[in-house]
Design a protein around this motif. Structure first.
Motif, PDB file in Angstrom:
ATOM      1  N   LEU A 135       0.802  -1.220   0.000  1.00  0.00           N
ATOM      2  CA  LEU A 135       0.000   0.000   0.000  1.00  0.00           C
ATOM      3  C   LEU A 135       0.842   1.279   0.000  1.00  0.00           C
ATOM      4  O   LEU A 135       2.044   1.238   0.218  1.00  0.00           O
ATOM      5  N   GLY A 136       0.170   2.386  -0.281  1.00  0.00           N
ATOM      6  CA  GLY A 136       0.829   3.695  -0.160  1.00  0.00           C
ATOM      7  C   GLY A 136       1.522   4.148  -1.435  1.00  0.00           C
ATOM      8  O   GLY A 136       1.366   3.557  -2.501  1.00  0.00           O
ATOM      9  N   GLU A 137       2.317   5.200  -1.300  1.00  0.00           N
ATOM     10  CA  GLU A 137       2.916   5.893  -2.442  1.00  0.00           C
ATOM     11  C   GLU A 137       3.654   4.968  -3.427  1.00  0.00           C
ATOM     12  O   GLU A 137       3.359   4.956  -4.597  1.00  0.00           O
ATOM     13  N   GLY A 138       4.591   4.180  -2.924  1.00  0.00           N
ATOM     14  CA  GLY A 138       5.365   3.322  -3.841  1.00  0.00           C
ATOM     15  C   GLY A 138       4.780   1.919  -3.943  1.00  0.00           C
ATOM     16  O   GLY A 138       5.500   0.922  -4.014  1.00  0.00           O
ATOM     17  N   TYR A 139       3.453   1.839  -3.983  1.00  0.00           N
ATOM     18  CA  TYR A 139       2.767   0.539  -3.870  1.00  0.00           C
ATOM     19  C   TYR A 139       3.121  -0.457  -4.974  1.00  0.00           C
ATOM     20  O   TYR A 139       3.005  -1.667  -4.793  1.00  0.00           O
ATOM     21  N   LEU A 140       3.592   0.032  -6.135  1.00  0.00           N
ATOM     22  CA  LEU A 140       3.920  -0.895  -7.238  1.00  0.00           C
ATOM     23  C   LEU A 140       5.388  -1.328  -7.245  1.00  0.00           C
ATOM     24  O   LEU A 140       5.796  -2.110  -8.104  1.00  0.00           O
ATOM     25  N   ASP A 141       6.170  -0.830  -6.282  1.00  0.00           N
ATOM     26  CA  ASP A 141       7.609  -1.147  -6.263  1.00  0.00           C
ATOM     27  C   ASP A 141       7.874  -2.651  -6.183  1.00  0.00           C
ATOM     28  O   ASP A 141       8.866  -3.144  -6.728  1.00  0.00           O
ATOM     29  N   ASN A 142       6.991  -3.379  -5.490  1.00  0.00           N
ATOM     30  CA  ASN A 142       7.209  -4.828  -5.324  1.00  0.00           C
ATOM     31  C   ASN A 142       6.337  -5.675  -6.242  1.00  0.00           C
ATOM     32  O   ASN A 142       6.073  -6.839  -5.955  1.00  0.00           O
ATOM     33  N   LEU A 143       5.896  -5.079  -7.366  1.00  0.00           N
ATOM     34  CA  LEU A 143       5.108  -5.847  -8.339  1.00  0.00           C
ATOM     35  C   LEU A 143       6.081  -6.690  -9.170  1.00  0.00           C
ATOM     36  O   LEU A 143       6.461  -6.334 -10.284  1.00  0.00           O
ATOM     37  N   THR A 144       6.502  -7.797  -8.599  1.00  0.00           N
ATOM     38  CA  THR A 144       7.500  -8.649  -9.254  1.00  0.00           C
ATOM     39  C   THR A 144       7.371 -10.081  -8.725  1.00  0.00           C
ATOM     40  O   THR A 144       6.944 -10.284  -7.582  1.00  0.00           O
ATOM     41  N   GLY A 145       7.685 -11.047  -9.606  1.00  0.00           N
ATOM     42  CA  GLY A 145       7.680 -12.448  -9.182  1.00  0.00           C
ATOM     43  C   GLY A 145       6.302 -13.090  -9.110  1.00  0.00           C
ATOM     44  O   GLY A 145       6.092 -14.036  -8.351  1.00  0.00           O
ATOM     45  N   PHE A 146       5.339 -12.600  -9.904  1.00  0.00           N
ATOM     46  CA  PHE A 146       3.982 -13.169  -9.879  1.00  0.00           C
ATOM     47  C   PHE A 146       3.709 -14.034 -11.105  1.00  0.00           C
ATOM     48  O   PHE A 146       4.199 -13.760 -12.202  1.00  0.00           O
ATOM     49  N   ASP A 147       2.890 -15.073 -10.905  1.00  0.00           N
ATOM     50  CA  ASP A 147       2.457 -15.900 -12.042  1.00  0.00           C
ATOM     51  C   ASP A 147       1.387 -15.160 -12.841  1.00  0.00           C
ATOM     52  O   ASP A 147       1.367 -15.198 -14.067  1.00  0.00           O
ATOM     53  N   VAL A 148       0.486 -14.501 -12.122  1.00  0.00           N
ATOM     54  CA  VAL A 148      -0.663 -13.830 -12.749  1.00  0.00           C
ATOM     55  C   VAL A 148      -0.843 -12.446 -12.123  1.00  0.00           C
ATOM     56  O   VAL A 148      -0.687 -12.283 -10.912  1.00  0.00           O
ATOM     57  N   ILE A 149      -1.166 -11.464 -12.967  1.00  0.00           N
ATOM     58  CA  ILE A 149      -1.503 -10.122 -12.477  1.00  0.00           C
ATOM     59  C   ILE A 149      -2.892  -9.765 -13.000  1.00  0.00           C
ATOM     60  O   ILE A 149      -3.142  -9.825 -14.210  1.00  0.00           O
ATOM     61  N   PHE A 150      -3.804  -9.391 -12.089  1.00  0.00           N
ATOM     62  CA  PHE A 150      -5.088  -8.810 -12.477  1.00  0.00           C
ATOM     63  C   PHE A 150      -4.944  -7.306 -12.336  1.00  0.00           C
ATOM     64  O   PHE A 150      -4.702  -6.810 -11.240  1.00  0.00           O
ATOM     65  N   LYS A 151      -5.078  -6.586 -13.447  1.00  0.00           N
ATOM     66  CA  LYS A 151      -4.925  -5.125 -13.370  1.00  0.00           C
ATOM     67  C   LYS A 151      -6.290  -4.460 -13.226  1.00  0.00           C
ATOM     68  O   LYS A 151      -7.304  -4.996 -13.649  1.00  0.00           O
ATOM     69  N   THR A 152      -6.267  -3.274 -12.644  1.00  0.00           N
ATOM     70  CA  THR A 152      -7.479  -2.466 -12.564  1.00  0.00           C
ATOM     71  C   THR A 152      -7.713  -1.843 -13.945  1.00  0.00           C
ATOM     72  O   THR A 152      -6.745  -1.557 -14.657  1.00  0.00           O
ATOM     73  N   PRO A 153      -8.969  -1.646 -14.405  1.00  0.00           N
ATOM     74  CA  PRO A 153      -9.214  -1.198 -15.786  1.00  0.00           C
ATOM     75  C   PRO A 153      -8.466   0.068 -16.184  1.00  0.00           C
ATOM     76  O   PRO A 153      -7.989   0.188 -17.309  1.00  0.00           O
TER      77      PRO A 153
END
Length: 458
Positions: free
Chosen positions: A67-85
């Motif tokens: 959560l918070g300002e840098g919330y996407l910094d750890n978007l790594t190492g996933f099999d699947v990502i569901f993105k918001t529209p």
């Protein structure tokens, strides 16, 4: 043939899944993914305090929160990502994780891929919600179990196993939801297209290309419904893979839906008279024509007629609030683009006092001035775009000698009070902003409800 949902259940079990955005549609999605045995991390710009009970609930269920300002910094190492529209597929964070080999998708794509029900998908710049609602009402009138989702209704993916083959699914689809859509939609409807959301899209072409995904993946037995009178949607016919059906408010289309001499027709058969339709305005005639030609395989003319002559409209769309001292007040807060405001203005039989202005989506206001002035008695401007709109009306006066009286307001309250001061018995006042609400309110519904509250307290 639709894919078997059992495939998805096998695929998602035990996978590391990232869900970007903890909003209305993604909360049930996260819960559903947990039920299917996925290991979920949820990402959102909001803090734990702002998310409140939702964060506590997910914490207790073992959802990892970023959560918070840098919330996407750890978007790594996933099999699947569901993105918001609203998250662009070319955003840095998504490009990085895609290069790592993650499968990137969205709730709507997976829903269309696996649902058993026949899908009606509705898009366009204006009229989407009303047309979606009309189609769902006609199908319900005919006796179908009908599910409404996408931009309106309820998030449907978590209910996918309850939807049967004989059911009907009606989806309102925005350009953001369609940007990554690559599934066949059984009946695709495009009401019209005009500049919109240019704050999110790189340019008009990208916006149009996103909308095209509603039909580009169709099969030859699928149906595309287009507005014959809109140059952009009419051009879609050249690229259509399936059966094309047209509707028109200006010409007779024997094998389509059309309006002529006060009557709405489908394939030459009379459905209803314009004067008997509860929701007024030519834009609503067009919404009905689109709905009629889209549903004709599934419903009777009687069902179409019954809905047209009884449906009172959707909240925040030219919605009558009350009459004070002979002045009628309307809430058209949904009108978040100039073309949408124009459609609302044309619904009235006389010039109106209009309250406009709001968040800047970087779309031109010339249509509001150059096409709208014959319908405007007085213009009250507010919000971030008030000076931009005024400049266009000043230009109109300079070029054509057409003067529209303009008053400026700092808030919706002030704008409403000004309207009360200048209105006389017989006048119509409408909140029809031609802009999104985000400079003052979280969405058009909150803005519309605030306007209703102010008017009801006058």
């Amino acid at each position: 043939m639709k894919r078997d949902f059992g495939e998805f259940k096998k695929f998602i079990f035990n996978k590391k899944v990232g869900v970007v955005g903890i909003g209305v549609s993604n909360i049930p999605l996260i819960n559903f993914l947990l039920d299917l045995g996925a290991k979920v991390t949820a990402f959102d710009r909001k803090s734990k305090d702002e998310l409140g009970d939702v964060a506590i609930d997910f914490d207790n269920k073992g959802v990892k929160l970023e959560l918070g300002e840098g919330y996407l910094d750890n978007l790594t190492g996933f099999d699947v990502i569901f993105k918001t529209p609203s998250m662009r597929i070319d955003s840095e964070a998504l490009i990085k994780v895609k290069e790592e080999g993650s499968y990137i998708t969205s709730e709507m794509e997976e829903f269309v891929r696996y649902t058993k029900g026949k899908v009606y998908g509705i898009t366009g710049s204006d009229g989407k919600t009303t047309t979606t609602t009309i189609i769902s009402k006609i199908l319900e009138e005919q006796g179908y179990k009908t599910w409404v989702g996408g931009n309106i209704g309820t998030p449907l993916f978590s209910q996918i196993e309850n939807i049967k083959e004989e059911d009907r699914v009606v989806l309102e689809l925005s350009s953001f939801q369609l940007m990554t859509m690559n599934e066949a939609i059984d009946v695709a409807i495009c009401t019209n297209l005009a500049p919109n959301h240019l704050d999110m899209h790189k340019d008009m072409q990208e916006y149009i290309d996103a909308k095209k995904n509603i039909f580009l993946h169709q099969n030859k037995e699928d149906i595309l419904v287009v507005n014959r009178e809109n140059e952009i949607t009419y051009n879609f016919e050249k690229e259509a893979k399936g059966i094309v059906r047209e509707f028109s408010s200006k010409r007779e289309i024997k094998d389509g839906a059309y309006y002529k001499d006060g009557v709405l027709y489908v394939e030459g058969k009379e459905v209803c008279k314009k004067d008997n339709i509860v929701i007024k305005g030519m834009h609503n005639v067009e919404n009905y024509l689109a709905a009629f030609i889209a549903t004709k395989d599934d419903v009777s003319i009687e069902s179409m007629k019954k809905v047209a002559e009884s449906f009172g409209g959707v909240e925040h769309r030219c919605e009558f609030i009350r009459e004070i001292d002979g002045v009628k007040y309307y809430n058209d807060s949904i009108a978040s683009s100039p073309t949408r405001t124009l459609a609302g203005l044309r619904a009235f039989d006389e010039k109106v006092i209009i309250i406009a202005g709001g968040y800047d989506k970087h779309i031109p206001f010339e249509p509001l001035a150059y096409e709208g002035y014959p319908y405007i008695k007085e213009l009250i401007l507010m919000g971030a775009t008030k000076d931009k709109i005024k400049a266009v009306f000043d230009k109109l006066e300079k070029e054509k000698g057409v003067k529209v009286n303009i008053k400026m307001a700092e808030s919706l309250e002030e704008a409403t009070n000004i309207s009360k001061e200048i209105a006389v018995s017989g006048d119509i006042v409408t909140l029809s902003p031609a802009c999104a609400s985000f400079d003052m309110y979280p969405n058009f519904m909150v803005r519309g409800n605030k306007f209703k509250e102010i008017v009801n307290n006058l």
